[in-house]
Design an enzyme around this catalytic site. Sequence first.
Site, mmCIF file in Angstrom:
data_model
loop_
_atom_site.group_PDB
_atom_site.id
_atom_site.type_symbol
_atom_site.label_atom_id
_atom_site.label_comp_id
_atom_site.label_asym_id
_atom_site.label_seq_id
_atom_site.Cartn_x
_atom_site.Cartn_y
_atom_site.Cartn_z
ATOM 1 N N TRP A 1 0.863 -1.175 0.000
ATOM 2 C CA TRP A 1 0.000 0.000 0.000
ATOM 3 C C TRP A 1 0.906 1.234 0.000
ATOM 4 O O TRP A 1 1.823 1.341 0.799
ATOM 5 C CB TRP A 1 -0.919 0.068 1.221
ATOM 6 C CG TRP A 1 -1.614 1.393 1.262
ATOM 7 C CD1 TRP A 1 -2.624 1.805 0.445
ATOM 8 C CD2 TRP A 1 -1.277 2.518 2.096
ATOM 9 N NE1 TRP A 1 -2.953 3.110 0.729
ATOM 10 C CE2 TRP A 1 -2.141 3.575 1.726
ATOM 11 C CE3 TRP A 1 -0.343 2.727 3.106
ATOM 12 C CZ2 TRP A 1 -2.102 4.819 2.334
ATOM 13 C CZ3 TRP A 1 -0.287 3.968 3.716
ATOM 14 C CH2 TRP A 1 -1.176 5.008 3.332
ATOM 15 N N GLU B 1 -3.220 -3.084 -2.146
ATOM 16 C CA GLU B 1 -4.357 -2.442 -1.475
ATOM 17 C C GLU B 1 -4.719 -1.101 -2.103
ATOM 18 O O GLU B 1 -3.875 -0.238 -2.303
ATOM 19 C CB GLU B 1 -3.982 -2.231 0.004
ATOM 20 C CG GLU B 1 -5.029 -1.512 0.837
ATOM 21 C CD GLU B 1 -4.601 -1.364 2.303
ATOM 22 O OE1 GLU B 1 -3.434 -1.665 2.624
ATOM 23 O OE2 GLU B 1 -5.444 -0.936 3.110
ATOM 24 N N LYS C 1 -7.114 2.555 -2.252
ATOM 25 C CA LYS C 1 -7.641 3.530 -1.289
ATOM 26 C C LYS C 1 -8.343 4.658 -2.025
ATOM 27 O O LYS C 1 -7.933 5.058 -3.109
ATOM 28 C CB LYS C 1 -6.498 4.060 -0.431
ATOM 29 C CG LYS C 1 -6.955 4.930 0.727
ATOM 30 C CD LYS C 1 -5.850 5.082 1.763
ATOM 31 C CE LYS C 1 -6.237 6.098 2.811
ATOM 32 N NZ LYS C 1 -5.321 6.116 3.952
ATOM 33 N N ASP D 1 -9.647 -2.977 1.857
ATOM 34 C CA ASP D 1 -9.654 -2.437 3.222
ATOM 35 C C ASP D 1 -11.041 -1.844 3.444
ATOM 36 O O ASP D 1 -11.510 -1.030 2.643
ATOM 37 C CB ASP D 1 -8.560 -1.372 3.379
ATOM 38 C CG ASP D 1 -8.482 -0.816 4.797
ATOM 39 O OD1 ASP D 1 -9.527 -0.367 5.316
ATOM 40 O OD2 ASP D 1 -7.390 -0.810 5.375
ATOM 41 N N HIS E 1 -11.652 1.943 2.984
ATOM 42 C CA HIS E 1 -11.156 2.633 1.800
ATOM 43 C C HIS E 1 -12.171 2.823 0.684
ATOM 44 O O HIS E 1 -11.824 2.843 -0.492
ATOM 45 C CB HIS E 1 -9.920 1.895 1.258
ATOM 46 C CG HIS E 1 -8.741 2.007 2.170
ATOM 47 N ND1 HIS E 1 -7.489 1.592 1.836
ATOM 48 C CD2 HIS E 1 -8.634 2.517 3.418
ATOM 49 C CE1 HIS E 1 -6.654 1.824 2.831
ATOM 50 N NE2 HIS E 1 -7.328 2.375 3.812
ATOM 51 N N HIS F 1 -8.388 -6.193 4.706
ATOM 52 C CA HIS F 1 -8.029 -5.447 5.903
ATOM 53 C C HIS F 1 -9.331 -5.135 6.599
ATOM 54 O O HIS F 1 -10.137 -4.330 6.104
ATOM 55 C CB HIS F 1 -7.302 -4.144 5.559
ATOM 56 C CG HIS F 1 -5.815 -4.305 5.493
ATOM 57 N ND1 HIS F 1 -4.965 -3.264 5.237
ATOM 58 C CD2 HIS F 1 -5.027 -5.403 5.682
ATOM 59 C CE1 HIS F 1 -3.714 -3.716 5.256
ATOM 60 N NE2 HIS F 1 -3.724 -5.005 5.517
ATOM 61 N N ASP G 1 -11.854 7.257 6.840
ATOM 62 C CA ASP G 1 -11.013 6.076 7.072
ATOM 63 C C ASP G 1 -10.304 6.207 8.416
ATOM 64 O O ASP G 1 -9.089 6.346 8.491
ATOM 65 C CB ASP G 1 -9.997 5.989 5.918
ATOM 66 C CG ASP G 1 -9.050 4.816 6.060
ATOM 67 O OD1 ASP G 1 -9.468 3.799 6.643
ATOM 68 O OD2 ASP G 1 -7.905 4.929 5.587
ATOM 69 N N ASP H 1 -10.009 4.187 11.034
ATOM 70 C CA ASP H 1 -9.348 3.034 11.649
ATOM 71 C C ASP H 1 -9.720 2.835 13.112
ATOM 72 O O ASP H 1 -8.856 2.667 13.968
ATOM 73 C CB ASP H 1 -7.822 3.131 11.473
ATOM 74 C CG ASP H 1 -7.408 2.927 10.023
ATOM 75 O OD1 ASP H 1 -7.509 1.803 9.539
ATOM 76 O OD2 ASP H 1 -7.000 3.921 9.365
ATOM 77 N N ASP I 1 -6.773 -4.220 10.442
ATOM 78 C CA ASP I 1 -6.051 -2.968 10.221
ATOM 79 C C ASP I 1 -6.824 -1.805 10.836
ATOM 80 O O ASP I 1 -7.743 -1.263 10.233
ATOM 81 C CB ASP I 1 -5.848 -2.728 8.714
ATOM 82 C CG ASP I 1 -5.028 -1.465 8.450
ATOM 83 O OD1 ASP I 1 -4.352 -0.995 9.386
ATOM 84 O OD2 ASP I 1 -5.063 -0.947 7.323
HETATM 85 C C1 RNT Z 1 -3.644 2.880 5.040
HETATM 86 C C2 RNT Z 1 -3.793 1.441 4.732
HETATM 87 C C3 RNT Z 1 -2.656 0.559 5.172
HETATM 88 C C4 RNT Z 1 -2.125 0.887 6.560
HETATM 89 C C5 RNT Z 1 -1.145 -0.114 7.110
HETATM 90 C C6 RNT Z 1 -0.420 0.408 8.299
HETATM 91 O O1 RNT Z 1 -4.783 3.608 4.792
HETATM 92 O O2 RNT Z 1 -4.995 0.969 5.260
HETATM 93 O O3 RNT Z 1 -3.029 -0.753 5.095
HETATM 94 O O4 RNT Z 1 -3.153 1.059 7.480
HETATM 95 O O5 RNT Z 1 -0.305 -0.553 6.131
HETATM 96 ZN ZN ZN Z 2 -5.330 -1.155 5.208
#
Ligand code: RNT
Ligand code: ZN
Length: 411
Positions: free
Chosen positions: A179, A220, A222, A253, A256, A280, A288, A290, A319
């Site tokens: 990513w 990945e 985004k 993810d 994303h 993820h 996003d 997290d 994640d």
């Molecule tokens: C970032 C991505 C990625 C990170 C990690 C730490 O938006 O989700 O996967 O969170 O690699």
């Molecule tokens: Zn991620």
Amino acid sequence: MSYSDAKKKYAKIGVDTEKVLKDLAAIPISMHCWQGDDVGGFESVGGASNGIQTTGNYPGKATTPDQLMQDIDFAMALIPGRHRVNLHACYGIHKDKVVDRDKLGPEQFKPWVEWAKKRGYGLDFNPTFFSHPNVVDGLTLSSPDPKIRAFWVKHGIQCLKIAEYFAKELKSPCAINFWAPDGYKDEPSDRLGPRQRMADSLDRIFKTKYDKKLVVPTFESKLFGIGVESYTVGSHEFVMGYAQSRKILALLDMGHFHLSENVADKISSFLMFFGKVAFHISRPVRWDSDHVIRQNDDLRAAAQEIVRMGPKNFIIALDYFDASICRVAAWVLGMRNMQKELMKAMLTPNAQLKALQDAGEFTSQLVLQEEYKNYPFEEVWAEFCKRAKVVADEGWLKTVQKYEKDVLLKR
Ligand code: RNT
Ligand code: ZN
């Protein structure tokens, strides 16, 4: 109700709880090391930057490899089953001088491998294309500067070597996720060029020889990032096209996409055209963000799709990174929530519901989908934890709070 009563009740709808207990125990989840220190890593004290943002300043975070390993071990002991640990390249362990990203190798990850071997963890990996001065104008693999691109290409190549080393040493294939935060805050005049450069850089990375049975690259996508609101190079379409044409896996993810998109709906299409799906598991709140994953509708829907399509076809990695609460508790809660949703999906008579769909029996389908939600999941979960010798209920929180008092707050 006892487990044996629950077992009987589930048997009546065609669900074999013993099989569920066995199958769930066989699903490894890759636990992300970066929840332990707010994606800090061991290269500098600067913390995460370039597209990664944590909020909160909860005390007790791990600041050394020993502390991080100790915290992961502590969390794992409260989670049923055998799992994996997901490392990032910025978690290399350096002797006197920090080895730069383009020169990293197995040497910097030896202590991680020794530790994982002792504990029986598999390891997954990620090159770190952020938190580094060579992220120039927000770009890495897509930079217009060939020197910057070359640096990051070398990093990617070295990371493939490290992933292969993990897989060989631990005798377990290593998923390595790519990513990169590349993108622009405001509308670019050229959307194509950066994407062509990123594809070229990735091609140079994947040209390296690596054992395709042992190393499983994932890529990945985004939608946007803070400071990268108008354009991301690695958009969903770019990643799908690149991964599909280069025969690597695409990674979804959950944070994303547009918030109203149903990420779970994407899974079946991914499976059809990639054969395997990397995930993820995260929780976006308005963006996003997290957040720690909860047992909410999104997680439920993702887990249902994973179970319906066969967990063996998935790489499940967590994640999220919340720095505003106890980091060890964040790990334990998220891992257990993932397992709980997988179990709930396994305790659903999916074949029966599918038959109702195909027969056009939508009333029965809706009613039963809802009624089955209230079946005695709790007893089966308790049995699962009992067999794994971990606490089934919230009692684990007290254990973490004691660890916090005795260890984390003394750091
Ligand atoms: C970032 C991505 C990625 C990170 C990690 C730490 O938006 O989700 O996967 O969170 O690699
Ligand atoms: Zn991620």
